[in-house]
Design a protein around this motif. Sequence first.
Motif, PDB file in Angstrom:
ATOM      1  N   ILE B 100     -31.269 -31.292  16.422  1.00  0.00           N
ATOM      2  CA  ILE B 100     -32.178 -31.414  17.541  1.00  0.00           C
ATOM      3  C   ILE B 100     -31.642 -32.176  18.346  1.00  0.00           C
ATOM      4  CG2 ILE B 100     -34.561 -32.718  18.110  1.00  0.00           C
ATOM      5  CD1 ILE B 100     -35.236 -32.497  14.989  1.00  0.00           C
ATOM      6  N   VAL B 101     -31.671 -31.630  19.660  1.00  0.00           N
ATOM      7  CA  VAL B 101     -30.986 -32.572  21.019  1.00  0.00           C
ATOM      8  C   VAL B 101     -32.163 -32.778  21.861  1.00  0.00           C
ATOM      9  CG1 VAL B 101     -29.610 -32.036  23.109  1.00  0.00           C
ATOM     10  CG2 VAL B 101     -28.882 -30.993  20.771  1.00  0.00           C
ATOM     11  N   VAL B 102     -32.108 -34.144  22.274  1.00  0.00           N
ATOM     12  CA  VAL B 102     -33.010 -34.566  23.214  1.00  0.00           C
ATOM     13  C   VAL B 102     -32.176 -34.572  24.541  1.00  0.00           C
ATOM     14  CG1 VAL B 102     -34.328 -36.214  24.283  1.00  0.00           C
ATOM     15  CG2 VAL B 102     -34.288 -35.909  21.669  1.00  0.00           C
ATOM     16  N   MET B 103     -32.530 -33.836  25.594  1.00  0.00           N
ATOM     17  CA  MET B 103     -31.727 -33.521  26.822  1.00  0.00           C
ATOM     18  C   MET B 103     -32.402 -33.966  28.076  1.00  0.00           C
ATOM     19  SD  MET B 103     -29.389 -30.453  28.553  1.00  0.00           S
ATOM     20  CE  MET B 103     -30.834 -29.598  29.252  1.00  0.00           C
ATOM     21  N   GLY B 104     -32.112 -35.085  28.492  1.00  0.00           N
ATOM     22  CA  GLY B 104     -32.377 -35.687  29.813  1.00  0.00           C
ATOM     23  C   GLY B 104     -31.553 -35.125  30.843  1.00  0.00           C
ATOM     24  N   PRO B 173     -42.027 -38.424   9.240  1.00  0.00           N
ATOM     25  CA  PRO B 173     -41.572 -38.787   7.849  1.00  0.00           C
ATOM     26  C   PRO B 173     -40.689 -37.448   7.402  1.00  0.00           C
ATOM     27  CG  PRO B 173     -43.944 -38.878   7.936  1.00  0.00           C
ATOM     28  CD  PRO B 173     -43.554 -38.436   9.477  1.00  0.00           C
ATOM     29  N   GLU B 174     -40.785 -36.325   7.848  1.00  0.00           N
ATOM     30  CA  GLU B 174     -40.001 -34.844   7.393  1.00  0.00           C
ATOM     31  C   GLU B 174     -38.625 -35.148   7.949  1.00  0.00           C
ATOM     32  OE1 GLU B 174     -43.096 -34.691   8.414  1.00  0.00           O
ATOM     33  OE2 GLU B 174     -44.143 -34.566   6.848  1.00  0.00           O
ATOM     34  N   ILE B 175     -38.732 -35.455   9.493  1.00  0.00           N
ATOM     35  CA  ILE B 175     -37.439 -35.598  10.000  1.00  0.00           C
ATOM     36  C   ILE B 175     -36.595 -36.786   9.676  1.00  0.00           C
ATOM     37  CG2 ILE B 175     -36.354 -36.082  12.369  1.00  0.00           C
ATOM     38  CD1 ILE B 175     -38.759 -34.412  13.707  1.00  0.00           C
ATOM     39  N   LYS B 176     -37.392 -37.778   9.453  1.00  0.00           N
ATOM     40  CA  LYS B 176     -36.494 -39.040   8.794  1.00  0.00           C
ATOM     41  C   LYS B 176     -35.744 -38.818   7.561  1.00  0.00           C
ATOM     42  CE  LYS B 176     -35.788 -43.514   8.437  1.00  0.00           C
ATOM     43  NZ  LYS B 176     -34.605 -43.523   7.473  1.00  0.00           N
ATOM     44  N   ALA B 177     -36.512 -37.982   6.570  1.00  0.00           N
ATOM     45  CA  ALA B 177     -36.008 -37.639   5.291  1.00  0.00           C
ATOM     46  C   ALA B 177     -34.841 -36.687   5.288  1.00  0.00           C
ATOM     47  CB  ALA B 177     -37.069 -37.144   4.460  1.00  0.00           C
ATOM     48  N   LEU B 178     -34.965 -35.753   6.293  1.00  0.00           N
ATOM     49  CA  LEU B 178     -34.110 -34.745   6.543  1.00  0.00           C
ATOM     50  C   LEU B 178     -32.671 -35.555   7.094  1.00  0.00           C
ATOM     51  CD1 LEU B 178     -36.265 -31.624   7.821  1.00  0.00           C
ATOM     52  CD2 LEU B 178     -34.718 -31.681   5.627  1.00  0.00           C
ATOM     53  N   GLU B 179     -32.898 -36.339   8.053  1.00  0.00           N
ATOM     54  CA  GLU B 179     -31.767 -36.828   8.466  1.00  0.00           C
ATOM     55  C   GLU B 179     -31.060 -37.743   7.462  1.00  0.00           C
ATOM     56  OE1 GLU B 179     -32.270 -40.060  11.579  1.00  0.00           O
ATOM     57  OE2 GLU B 179     -30.580 -39.639  12.704  1.00  0.00           O
ATOM     58  N   ASP B 180     -31.953 -38.756   6.638  1.00  0.00           N
ATOM     59  CA  ASP B 180     -31.460 -39.492   5.693  1.00  0.00           C
ATOM     60  C   ASP B 180     -30.530 -38.801   4.475  1.00  0.00           C
ATOM     61  OD1 ASP B 180     -32.374 -41.719   7.024  1.00  0.00           O
ATOM     62  OD2 ASP B 180     -34.210 -41.796   5.764  1.00  0.00           O
ATOM     63  N   ALA B 181     -31.177 -37.344   4.464  1.00  0.00           N
ATOM     64  CA  ALA B 181     -30.222 -36.753   3.517  1.00  0.00           C
ATOM     65  C   ALA B 181     -29.331 -35.732   4.102  1.00  0.00           C
ATOM     66  CB  ALA B 181     -31.373 -35.454   2.961  1.00  0.00           C
ATOM     67  N   GLY B 182     -29.058 -36.154   5.357  1.00  0.00           N
ATOM     68  CA  GLY B 182     -27.749 -35.375   6.101  1.00  0.00           C
ATOM     69  C   GLY B 182     -27.987 -34.073   6.274  1.00  0.00           C
ATOM     70  N   LYS B 183     -29.316 -33.612   6.348  1.00  0.00           N
ATOM     71  CA  LYS B 183     -29.488 -32.117   6.533  1.00  0.00           C
ATOM     72  C   LYS B 183     -30.089 -31.792   8.055  1.00  0.00           C
ATOM     73  CE  LYS B 183     -30.866 -31.171   1.950  1.00  0.00           C
ATOM     74  NZ  LYS B 183     -31.895 -30.751   0.801  1.00  0.00           N
ATOM     75  N   ILE B 184     -30.034 -32.805   8.754  1.00  0.00           N
ATOM     76  CA  ILE B 184     -30.504 -32.671  10.272  1.00  0.00           C
ATOM     77  C   ILE B 184     -29.654 -33.664  11.115  1.00  0.00           C
ATOM     78  CG2 ILE B 184     -32.533 -33.954  10.617  1.00  0.00           C
ATOM     79  CD1 ILE B 184     -33.948 -31.523  11.809  1.00  0.00           C
ATOM     80  N   ALA B 185     -29.334 -33.157  12.202  1.00  0.00           N
ATOM     81  CA  ALA B 185     -28.699 -34.329  12.893  1.00  0.00           C
ATOM     82  C   ALA B 185     -29.546 -34.614  14.438  1.00  0.00           C
ATOM     83  CB  ALA B 185     -27.128 -34.081  13.318  1.00  0.00           C
ATOM     84  N   LEU B 186     -29.704 -35.684  15.026  1.00  0.00           N
ATOM     85  CA  LEU B 186     -30.273 -36.035  15.994  1.00  0.00           C
ATOM     86  C   LEU B 186     -29.418 -36.164  17.175  1.00  0.00           C
ATOM     87  CD1 LEU B 186     -33.353 -37.959  14.755  1.00  0.00           C
ATOM     88  CD2 LEU B 186     -32.795 -35.759  14.760  1.00  0.00           C
ATOM     89  N   HIS B 187     -29.426 -35.587  18.407  1.00  0.00           N
ATOM     90  CA  HIS B 187     -28.556 -35.976  19.355  1.00  0.00           C
ATOM     91  C   HIS B 187     -29.263 -36.286  20.678  1.00  0.00           C
ATOM     92  CE1 HIS B 187     -25.664 -33.648  16.680  1.00  0.00           C
ATOM     93  NE2 HIS B 187     -26.462 -32.748  16.680  1.00  0.00           N
ATOM     94  N   GLY B 188     -28.355 -36.870  21.514  1.00  0.00           N
ATOM     95  CA  GLY B 188     -29.024 -37.229  22.734  1.00  0.00           C
ATOM     96  C   GLY B 188     -27.982 -36.457  23.941  1.00  0.00           C
TER      97      GLY B 188
END
Lengths: 213, 213, 213, 213
Positions: B100-104, B173-188
């Motif tokens: 997931i990319v938050v792009m400003g 909660p779902e995003i937090k859990a996926l990130e903690d499990a290394g299955k999703i990465a959050l980017h800026g």
Amino acid sequence: MQRFPNILLDGYRNFMSGRYADARDRYKALAEHGQNPSTLVIACSDSRAAPELIFDAGPGELFVIRNVANMVPPYEPDGHFHATSAALEFAVQALKVTDIVVMGHGRCGGIRAALDPSAEPLSPGDFIGRWMSLVRPAAEQIGANDVMTPAERQTALERVSIRNSIENLRTFPEIKALEDAGKIALHGAWFDISTGELWVMDAETRDFIRPDV
Amino acid sequence: MQRFPNILLDGYRNFMSGRYADARDRYKALAEHGQNPSTLVIACSDSRAAPELIFDAGPGELFVIRNVANMVPPYEPDGHFHATSAALEFAVQALKVTDIVVMGHGRCGGIRAALDPSAEPLSPGDFIGRWMSLVRPAAEQIGANDVMTPAERQTALERVSIRNSIENLRTFPEIKALEDAGKIALHGAWFDISTGELWVMDAETRDFIRPDV
Amino acid sequence: MQRFPNILLDGYRNFMSGRYADARDRYKALAEHGQNPSTLVIACSDSRAAPELIFDAGPGELFVIRNVANMVPPYEPDGHFHATSAALEFAVQALKVTDIVVMGHGRCGGIRAALDPSAEPLSPGDFIGRWMSLVRPAAEQIGANDVMTPAERQTALERVSIRNSIENLRTFPEIKALEDAGKIALHGAWFDISTGELWVMDAETRDFIRPDV
Amino acid sequence: MQRFPNILLDGYRNFMSGRYADARDRYKALAEHGQNPSTLVIACSDSRAAPELIFDAGPGELFVIRNVANMVPPYEPDGHFHATSAALEFAVQALKVTDIVVMGHGRCGGIRAALDPSAEPLSPGDFIGRWMSLVRPAAEQIGANDVMTPAERQTALERVSIRNSIENLRTFPEIKALEDAGKIALHGAWFDISTGELWVMDAETRDFIRPDV
């Protein structure tokens, strides 16, 4: 550090050596003088339906809202966060766009979910379920129709939903007033991912037809 | 009939004779098998910051949310309509995106409004005022700084707001859990309209730096 | 005898066989006719930010003041020793420079110290603490900002401090008069050690921007 | 906008395509890990006496103070702004340099002014007059000598002043203690602009001699 997706960095490199290199002055001017788009497009988040691709639009041309199923909720001045209504307000009041296009497309996952009465919530928050309830009455009626095929029902609801959003646009007092004054025009469009065909809504009959292109 | 904007029809013609003609099979396959993007981009509605242009992305590559100032509200399972949360849920739970990319971007009109304490509501509904209140504490703190220039304050808040949205993503909660499990990465990411520069957020320091492209 | 540092003697040998050999006549002329630089640079003592390297300047080109954090104190004709004000006076009144550049840089240790409220004096004299108090109001305001990252606060204060020094230059009556008469121009610059980028201050907006080089 | 001096922009371009391109990794490492110079050079602001040129020094090698006539005032912990003492403190206490070089040079304008009893203040603040009073007793004695030529008197005072500054360095308690402990060494050097000759001070006799290079 956690790596920014390579596919995006590769694409950015292409952008810089390609389109940006060609439009450097245009970007500089847009930065200096601000944006001045005449058109707001409300499109779907779907990866296959980006309005900039379909309308071959360059920087500065389209102000774009993208949400699931390109929907506009009705006017609700209730103090909650309204992503779509806020962007609408900005486009209409600050940028003074002259055209608003609600653009749907075929094979829309949100519309499919709305037509499936057995669909389970995707998460306990059920944000999609709540969001798609914006077209619930139409979805229930079309979903109960057992003489149209699933694909026909889907296309039907995609188009009904576009008309529904256009009606919701008119619940915003400022948009209604501008339309009545002939200062803003509301349009519908539907893009067929499979064939590349664009269908636009006839303002009078509200039918979707192929424009003469 | 009320005429569909000519600039869009012209652009569509270019699309059909250009990119679509080249990617006809790709569109057909995407229609048949459905979309399968690995990346969700949350971008601004601004006409100068379309992610498909900046990342040179073709059909099927990016699932895209666009709202004013590319913001994510916090998790609010309250039964109201949530355009952004619904699209998030769809991207994460149904499409199972991995990034997931938050792009400003620079010169963001929404951020400028948030920094202007004397800004009047654009309409009685004040949807923009309410929407931008998502960054109010940071906007007040940065807005009160009288040693930085207006442009410096604006860039600062644009970047703070991206970090804020990333934090808000983690309240789901779902995003937090996926990130903690290394299955999703959050980017800026932050795009400089004036120069075409892309800055990405370092996941550790949370600073924005120029990637080696 | 206590040995003069070998690294300096080695470097001097390189100088004599290299740059000096090439510029022998230039040095001779500069000795005979005196120096006549048109530019004064006020730079940091930092070993990574020598103006002669960054501006590829040869002998006779730049009159240079170097102190911690490239700062100019306000006009204080109090009879104390003023290293910076004395050099300023010499450059402006005796050499009649036409341009003064205050050049800051990233990762400045003095600025970092100014932003650290828990910093202990380096020695009982606390000369650095006193010197950095020249930017104390700005340092306190920026240091209290808890939504920007440490690196963002540092860059912000580095740039604010350059503007602050330029304002202090204007407290010298002779400099103010010359600037008002269009006979001297005051500039700001900021060098990014990490990337080699030079940013210069726009005289009107006072923002730092990348020059078109 | 008021234009940044072209000669500096041209030089910066040379730097980026030359020395910086060669030392890109060195700059990056210096940014990431910080500076760690072993030598502090106290040099003159004179445009003909940049220590980086004379010692062919690269980024990160020399921490540099530059003021008029490369002077060190005595220890004065009086709470005033002390550009030179602050930089000294930073070099010795924070960077822990092992060598301090006071480097004078021929044809020094500050020394010439100190030797001229009829010199008028350059401005009402008379910062140079006050600053050069650091060598007043020696200047008066040498200035009154009518058997040496003006050039001999000038060279004499340039060298006396270097010794004077080294004595002043020893009034700083921390420097004195480090020198007594053998942890820091104080050096003198004198550069002849006209011939390129470097003379270094013999630590025992305090004479200036040509090193074997």
